[in-house]
Design a protein around this motif. Structure first.
Motif, mmCIF file in Angstrom:
data_model
loop_
_atom_site.group_PDB
_atom_site.id
_atom_site.type_symbol
_atom_site.label_atom_id
_atom_site.label_comp_id
_atom_site.label_asym_id
_atom_site.label_seq_id
_atom_site.Cartn_x
_atom_site.Cartn_y
_atom_site.Cartn_z
ATOM 1 N N LEU A 136 62.561 30.848 -2.500
ATOM 2 C CA LEU A 136 62.198 30.165 -3.741
ATOM 3 C C LEU A 136 62.356 31.063 -4.965
ATOM 4 N N ARG A 137 62.604 32.366 -4.741
ATOM 5 C CA ARG A 137 62.786 33.347 -5.817
ATOM 6 C C ARG A 137 61.527 33.482 -6.676
ATOM 7 N N VAL A 138 60.348 33.382 -6.023
ATOM 8 C CA VAL A 138 59.078 33.514 -6.731
ATOM 9 C C VAL A 138 58.286 34.693 -6.172
ATOM 10 N N ARG A 139 57.222 35.046 -6.859
ATOM 11 C CA ARG A 139 56.312 36.067 -6.356
ATOM 12 C C ARG A 139 55.045 35.395 -5.855
ATOM 13 N N LEU A 140 54.676 35.686 -4.610
ATOM 14 C CA LEU A 140 53.425 35.195 -4.039
ATOM 15 C C LEU A 140 52.443 36.349 -4.012
ATOM 16 N N GLU A 141 51.232 36.108 -4.511
ATOM 17 C CA GLU A 141 50.274 37.207 -4.632
ATOM 18 C C GLU A 141 48.875 36.781 -4.219
ATOM 19 N N LYS A 142 48.273 37.563 -3.359
ATOM 20 C CA LYS A 142 46.846 37.486 -3.099
ATOM 21 C C LYS A 142 46.243 38.692 -3.793
ATOM 22 N N ILE A 143 45.534 38.434 -4.856
ATOM 23 C CA ILE A 143 45.068 39.502 -5.738
ATOM 24 C C ILE A 143 44.275 40.547 -4.968
ATOM 25 N N GLY A 144 44.703 41.793 -5.128
ATOM 26 C CA GLY A 144 44.015 42.899 -4.474
ATOM 27 C C GLY A 144 44.468 43.167 -3.055
ATOM 28 N N TYR A 145 45.395 42.353 -2.547
ATOM 29 C CA TYR A 145 45.831 42.503 -1.154
ATOM 30 C C TYR A 145 47.339 42.708 -1.026
ATOM 31 N N TYR A 146 48.135 41.804 -1.593
ATOM 32 C CA TYR A 146 49.582 41.946 -1.429
ATOM 33 C C TYR A 146 50.325 41.138 -2.489
ATOM 34 N N ARG A 147 51.595 41.522 -2.654
ATOM 35 C CA ARG A 147 52.558 40.777 -3.460
ATOM 36 C C ARG A 147 53.837 40.642 -2.647
ATOM 37 N N LEU A 148 54.364 39.429 -2.579
ATOM 38 C CA LEU A 148 55.587 39.166 -1.843
ATOM 39 C C LEU A 148 56.620 38.571 -2.783
ATOM 40 N N GLY A 149 57.821 39.104 -2.783
ATOM 41 C CA GLY A 149 58.878 38.575 -3.635
ATOM 42 C C GLY A 149 58.928 39.262 -4.981
ATOM 43 N N ASP A 150 59.990 38.963 -5.732
ATOM 44 C CA ASP A 150 60.235 39.635 -7.012
ATOM 45 C C ASP A 150 59.841 38.814 -8.218
ATOM 46 N N GLY A 151 59.568 37.535 -8.047
ATOM 47 C CA GLY A 151 59.207 36.717 -9.210
ATOM 48 C C GLY A 151 60.373 36.498 -10.147
ATOM 49 N N ILE A 152 61.546 36.271 -9.595
ATOM 50 C CA ILE A 152 62.729 36.022 -10.419
ATOM 51 C C ILE A 152 62.526 34.752 -11.246
ATOM 52 N N GLU A 153 61.850 33.775 -10.657
ATOM 53 C CA GLU A 153 61.524 32.535 -11.355
ATOM 54 C C GLU A 153 60.012 32.406 -11.469
ATOM 55 N N ALA A 154 59.560 31.814 -12.577
ATOM 56 C CA ALA A 154 58.129 31.532 -12.740
ATOM 57 C C ALA A 154 57.746 30.411 -11.784
ATOM 58 N N ILE A 155 56.644 30.571 -11.094
ATOM 59 C CA ILE A 155 56.244 29.616 -10.075
ATOM 60 C C ILE A 155 55.795 28.291 -10.703
ATOM 61 N N THR A 156 56.275 27.177 -10.144
ATOM 62 C CA THR A 156 55.993 25.850 -10.693
ATOM 63 C C THR A 156 55.626 24.869 -9.580
ATOM 64 N N PHE A 157 55.272 23.634 -9.997
ATOM 65 C CA PHE A 157 54.982 22.574 -9.033
ATOM 66 C C PHE A 157 56.182 22.342 -8.123
ATOM 67 N N GLU A 158 57.376 22.411 -8.714
ATOM 68 C CA GLU A 158 58.587 22.135 -7.951
ATOM 69 C C GLU A 158 58.767 23.125 -6.811
ATOM 70 N N HIS A 159 58.339 24.360 -7.018
ATOM 71 C CA HIS A 159 58.435 25.348 -5.940
ATOM 72 C C HIS A 159 57.544 24.947 -4.765
ATOM 73 N N CYS A 160 56.379 24.371 -5.052
ATOM 74 C CA CYS A 160 55.501 23.884 -3.976
ATOM 75 C C CYS A 160 56.183 22.767 -3.200
ATOM 76 N N ARG A 161 56.819 21.867 -3.922
ATOM 77 C CA ARG A 161 57.512 20.759 -3.258
ATOM 78 C C ARG A 161 58.673 21.279 -2.415
ATOM 79 N N LEU A 162 59.389 22.268 -2.934
ATOM 80 C CA LEU A 162 60.477 22.860 -2.164
ATOM 81 C C LEU A 162 59.940 23.567 -0.919
ATOM 82 N N ALA A 163 58.796 24.229 -1.048
ATOM 83 C CA ALA A 163 58.183 24.900 0.106
ATOM 84 C C ALA A 163 57.847 23.895 1.195
ATOM 85 N N LEU A 164 57.388 22.711 0.795
ATOM 86 C CA LEU A 164 57.098 21.659 1.780
ATOM 87 C C LEU A 164 58.376 21.193 2.469
#
Length: 322
Positions: free
Chosen positions: A269-297
């Motif tokens: 999805l080219r987004v960054r997933l983050e659990k604050i204080g624990y981890y960051r996954l991805g580079d955050g090339i795109e700002a995360i949006t509702f559409e990214h959630c739909r694509l994840a589904l």
């Protein structure tokens, strides 16, 4: 030889009817009511014994937790196996119906989509409090202060992780050990979700539960990540970035398994997933949006079908031949 071949064919057809029936039931009705859900019953047993596992000695707590976890998984497996065997001896049709109902209880495709859509719809109405509450139903973190970005991140993380423990892993164990195997896996996963924490109260009594869950998910998590990469390619997402992020970030999560599907989704999805204080996954090339959630589904559903086609069905064929 001909008779043996016919028996194998009948066995395979029965396995496939149960699998397809359970998938259709899930897509049509979603989750069972709480009072009828086998996972809820397992959870109640765990709750009943939880306080009894505590002891003044850490060693004793480790032992108590190990004995309880193994005993619960074995009992769930034997109860399901024997009950279905008794039904099969009396009525094949009743056994198949019961198997479909039980297998469906071990995975949740429609429910995950519904939970995610509730979060998305709350955010679209600018109901941040409602979104925080809804996402708290599918993640194990404090959501009371999350902003929109981190609510969406938590939702996508849950979609990625739940593709394994909520869909592909139980079906993997169904293919290996039948409906009883899928229920045994669900018992392991429920043990981990209720006891497998690292705080002082749970650390020792839940150690065995957490390790069992890690072992049980080890192969399904990695196979599912591969299915997700293929799904990303088929959906026109950035599958190359999915591979890159998986190889780079898969070990950043506390779990050695959940990092695989979550990092693949982050990369695709080219987004960054983050659990604050624990981890960051991805580079955050795109700002995360509702559409990214739909694509994840969409990735979740397609990769689940690919997993069934490439892993579950071949295993069922082998199972029928043995």
């Amino acid at each position: 030889m001909l008779i043996e071949h016919q028996i194998q064919q009948q066995q395979l057809i029965m396995y496939l009817i149960i699998l397809v029936g359970a998938l259709l039931l899930d897509l049509c009705v979603g989750e069972y009511p709480t009072r009828l859900h086998p996972t809820v019953w397992i959870g109640r047993v765990i709750s009943l014994f939880k306080s009894r596992l505590k002891h003044g000695s850490k060693v004793r707590e480790y032992v108590n937790g190990l004995i309880f976890a193994v005993a619960l998984v074995v009992v769930v497996y034997l109860l399901a196996y024997n009950a279905l065997s008794i039904l099969e001896a009396n009525s094949i049709a009743m056994m198949i119906i019961a198997s479909i109902l039980l297998l469906k209880s071990t995975f949740a495709i429609r429910a995950m989509e519904e939970h995610a859509n509730v979060v998305i719809n709350s955010l679209m109405r600018n109901d941040i409090a409602g979104a925080r509450y809804s996402v708290s139903m599918i993640v194990g973190r404090d959501t009371s202060s999350l902003d929109e970005e981190h609510i969406l991140s938590a939702t996508i993380e849950s979609i990625g992780e739940s593709t394994v423990d909520g869909i592909t892993a139980p079906l993997f164990y169904y293919a290996l050990f039948g409906v009883a195997g899928a229920l045994a896996y669900r018992a392991i996963n429920t043990l981990d979700s209720m006891l497998g924490y690292r705080d002082e109260y749970h650390r020792h009594i839940g150690y065995a539960s957490a390790k069992l869950d890690t072992i049980a998910n080890y192969i399904p998590a990695r196979l599912t990540a591969l299915a997700m990469i293929l799904a990303a390619w088929m959906l026109g997402l950035d599958w190359r970035n999915a591979v890159r992020i998986m190889l780079r970030d898969r070990h950043k999560t506390p779990s050695i398994n959940s990092g695989y599907p979550m990092s693949v989704v982050a990369g695709a999805l080219r987004v960054r997933l983050e659990k604050i204080g624990y981890y960051r996954l991805g580079d955050g090339i795109e700002a995360i949006t509702f559409e990214h959630c739909r694509l994840a589904l969409r990735v979740m559903k397609l990769s689940s079908m690919l997993f069934i086609a490439s892993v579950v069905l071949p295993l069922l064929i082998v199972h029928a031949l043995l």
